[in-house]
Motif scaffolding. Structure first.
Motif, short mmCIF file in Angstrom:
data_model
loop_
_atom_site.label_atom_id
_atom_site.label_comp_id
_atom_site.label_asym_id
_atom_site.label_seq_id
_atom_site.Cartn_x
_atom_site.Cartn_y
_atom_site.Cartn_z
N ILE A 325 0.83 -1.20 0.00
CA ILE A 325 0.00 0.00 0.00
C ILE A 325 0.86 1.25 0.00
CG2 ILE A 325 -1.59 1.35 1.43
CD1 ILE A 325 -2.96 -0.87 -0.08
N THR A 326 2.02 1.19 0.64
CA THR A 326 2.86 2.37 0.79
C THR A 326 3.78 2.61 -0.41
OG1 THR A 326 4.41 1.01 2.05
CG2 THR A 326 2.85 2.35 3.30
N GLN A 327 3.70 1.78 -1.46
CA GLN A 327 4.52 2.02 -2.64
C GLN A 327 3.99 3.21 -3.42
OE1 GLN A 327 4.99 -1.28 -5.32
NE2 GLN A 327 6.39 -0.17 -6.67
N ARG A 328 4.84 4.17 -3.68
CA ARG A 328 4.44 5.38 -4.38
C ARG A 328 4.24 5.11 -5.87
NH1 ARG A 328 8.06 10.36 -2.39
NH2 ARG A 328 6.25 11.45 -3.24
N GLN A 329 3.31 5.84 -6.46
CA GLN A 329 3.01 5.68 -7.88
C GLN A 329 3.91 6.61 -8.69
OE1 GLN A 329 0.86 3.23 -8.79
NE2 GLN A 329 0.85 2.85 -6.59
N THR A 330 5.10 6.10 -9.01
CA THR A 330 6.04 6.94 -9.75
C THR A 330 5.70 7.04 -11.22
OG1 THR A 330 7.52 5.08 -10.23
CG2 THR A 330 7.87 6.26 -8.15
N GLY A 331 4.93 6.06 -11.74
CA GLY A 331 4.61 6.06 -13.16
C GLY A 331 5.78 5.63 -14.02
N LEU A 332 6.89 5.23 -13.37
CA LEU A 332 8.11 4.86 -14.11
C LEU A 332 8.63 3.51 -13.61
CD1 LEU A 332 9.93 8.32 -14.19
CD2 LEU A 332 8.75 7.19 -16.08
N THR A 333 7.73 2.55 -13.46
CA THR A 333 8.14 1.21 -13.01
C THR A 333 8.42 0.27 -14.18
OG1 THR A 333 5.81 0.60 -12.79
CG2 THR A 333 6.92 1.42 -10.81
N SER A 334 8.41 0.80 -15.39
CA SER A 334 8.81 0.03 -16.56
C SER A 334 9.31 0.99 -17.63
CB SER A 334 7.64 -0.81 -17.10
OG SER A 334 6.63 0.03 -17.61
N MET A 335 10.02 0.45 -18.60
CA MET A 335 10.43 1.25 -19.76
C MET A 335 10.38 0.36 -20.99
SD MET A 335 14.58 1.65 -19.43
CE MET A 335 15.70 0.27 -19.67
N SER A 336 10.13 0.99 -22.14
CA SER A 336 10.00 0.23 -23.37
C SER A 336 10.32 1.14 -24.56
CB SER A 336 8.58 -0.33 -23.50
OG SER A 336 8.44 -1.14 -24.64
N ARG A 337 10.53 0.51 -25.72
CA ARG A 337 10.68 1.24 -26.99
C ARG A 337 9.65 0.70 -27.97
NH1 ARG A 337 15.63 4.41 -27.69
NH2 ARG A 337 14.73 4.83 -29.74
N ARG A 338 9.06 1.59 -28.74
CA ARG A 338 8.05 1.19 -29.73
C ARG A 338 8.45 1.64 -31.14
NH1 ARG A 338 6.78 -1.24 -25.89
NH2 ARG A 338 4.74 -1.50 -24.90
N ASP A 339 9.72 1.99 -31.32
CA ASP A 339 10.13 2.56 -32.60
C ASP A 339 11.11 1.69 -33.37
OD1 ASP A 339 11.92 3.00 -30.55
OD2 ASP A 339 12.55 4.98 -31.24
N SER A 340 11.07 0.38 -33.13
CA SER A 340 11.87 -0.52 -33.97
C SER A 340 11.28 -0.55 -35.37
CB SER A 340 11.88 -1.92 -33.35
OG SER A 340 12.53 -1.93 -32.10
N GLN A 341 12.12 -0.87 -36.36
CA GLN A 341 11.68 -0.97 -37.74
C GLN A 341 12.01 -2.37 -38.22
OE1 GLN A 341 10.14 1.57 -39.62
NE2 GLN A 341 9.79 -0.09 -41.09
N TRP A 342 10.97 -3.18 -38.46
CA TRP A 342 11.22 -4.59 -38.79
C TRP A 342 10.64 -5.00 -40.15
CZ3 TRP A 342 7.74 -2.70 -35.34
CH2 TRP A 342 6.42 -3.01 -35.52
N THR A 343 9.95 -4.12 -40.81
CA THR A 343 9.36 -4.46 -42.09
C THR A 343 9.29 -3.25 -43.02
OG1 THR A 343 7.43 -5.45 -43.20
CG2 THR A 343 7.00 -4.00 -41.35
#
Length: 343
Positions: A325-343
């Motif tokens: 319950i005491t974990q703060r919501q940092t909004g940064l608990t993951s990271m990703s990239r969506r700009d790969s070019q595969w086709t």
């Protein structure tokens, strides 16, 4: 800062909401109800599971209603047109709907609403005016807003004001207000210090097809403690990549606060399918406020022979940190990239 939208979650289908067990009798309804004083008019809080609010350091997480909503029960008296339901709340915790909603069963009632803020206290109130009369026992449900997630660094709300409700005649000030605060679940725990973690990092780009195709993978992962307390468990994370491009991942270095450190990094599991290569890792580091753990990765790639039908976008995220319950919501608990070019 928050763009409220009327959604099915916010309104909870209105006619099928869950009612709180603590009905409260409303007194002082004004002269229009003087001849029906013996008839009970009650405000029943409409609730789902409460939300936890972190007031600060060294205090208990507080319980607040997930919705700003009540049912007006009036089995023994009619509600004339002009009846008003006023709900007051802390604007740091709630966002009003674009228009408040009042319903009886699955029928939406004719009503108007207005939001006002007290310049001295900053308390906000939404007043809903029913523009049609309702016969005894119709028991309308009024929904004016919903709690919204507040992200770090604004998520510690000192002295949050309780939500209250009142019902009265138009242009007649209510003489009684009732709290909408839910019971505090024991799972919220006792006095505690909030804590939080953030993930950031550095990406490398692997290219093929003469640089016309590429895929990103993490070269460094940084875990940061935002405090004010220390994380209660050791930092753990997963790395999910596309097996068409990545064949192996290893953690080859660790630095805590810019110094070489034996973080006790070890592999928990390794999942490989045709579309996913995921490794799960843990450390023995419980990050304190201001701590920074930098992990260097060695990633082995394989060159595709041409275009790919699809890819698994690279993602790094916290795992196994518990449901605190005491974990703060940092909004940064993951990271990703969506700009790969595969086709």
């Amino acid at each position: 800062m928050f763009d409220p939208k009327v959604s099915r979650r916010q309104v909870l289908v209105l006619g099928g909401v869950t009612l709180g067990v603590g009905a409260v009798t409303v007194a002082g309804l004004g002269p229009a109800w003087a001849d029906t004083a013996a008839a009970a008019v009650e405000l029943v809080p409409v609730g789902a599971s409460p939300v936890a609010v972190l007031p600060g350091v060294g205090v208990q997480p507080a319980a607040f209603p997930r919705q700003l909503a009540v049912q007006v029960k009036h089995a023994g008296t009619d509600l004339p047109a002009g009846t008003q339901v006023a709900i007051s709340y802390d604007p740091r915790l709630y966002s009003p709907l674009p228009e408040a909603v009042a319903t009886v069963g699955d029928r939406r009632l004719r009503a108007t609403s207005a939001v006002t803020t007290d310049p001295k206290t900053s308390a906000t109130a939404c007043t809903v005016t029913l523009t049609e009369a309702l016969p005894a026992g119709s028991d309308p449900v009024v929904v004016v807003g919903t709690a919204f997630p507040v992200l770090y660094p604004y998520d510690l709300v000192a002295g949050p004001a309780h939500a209250t409700a009142a019902v009265h005649r138009k242009n007649v000030s209510p003489t009684d207000r009732r709290s909408l605060q839910p019971g505090r679940p024991h799972t919220f725990g006792g006095v505690a210090t909030p804590w939080g973690l953030e993930i950031s990092g550095v990406w490398n780009r692997f290219e093929w097809a003469n640089g016309k195709r590429w895929y990103y993978y993490p070269a460094r992962i940084t875990l940061s403690g935002v405090g004010p307390g220390a994380a209660p468990v050791a930092a753990s994370f997963s790395v999910a990549l596309d097996p068409q491009v990545v064949s192996d991942v290893r953690i080859v270095s660790a630095r805590l606060n810019n110094k070489a450190y034996d973080a006790g990094v070890r592999l928990l599991s390794d999942t490989r399918t045709a579309s996913l290569f995921e490794t799960r890792w843990t450390t023995r580091v419980k990050l304190r406020s201001g701590d920074r753990l930098d992990l260097g990765l060695e990633v082995r790639t394989r060159k595709p022979t041409g275009d790919l039908p699809t890819v698994k976008h690279p993602t790094v995220g916290l795992i196994d940190m518990g449901n605190h319950i005491t974990q703060r919501q940092t909004g940064l608990t993951s990271m990703s990239r969506r700009d790969s070019q595969w086709t």
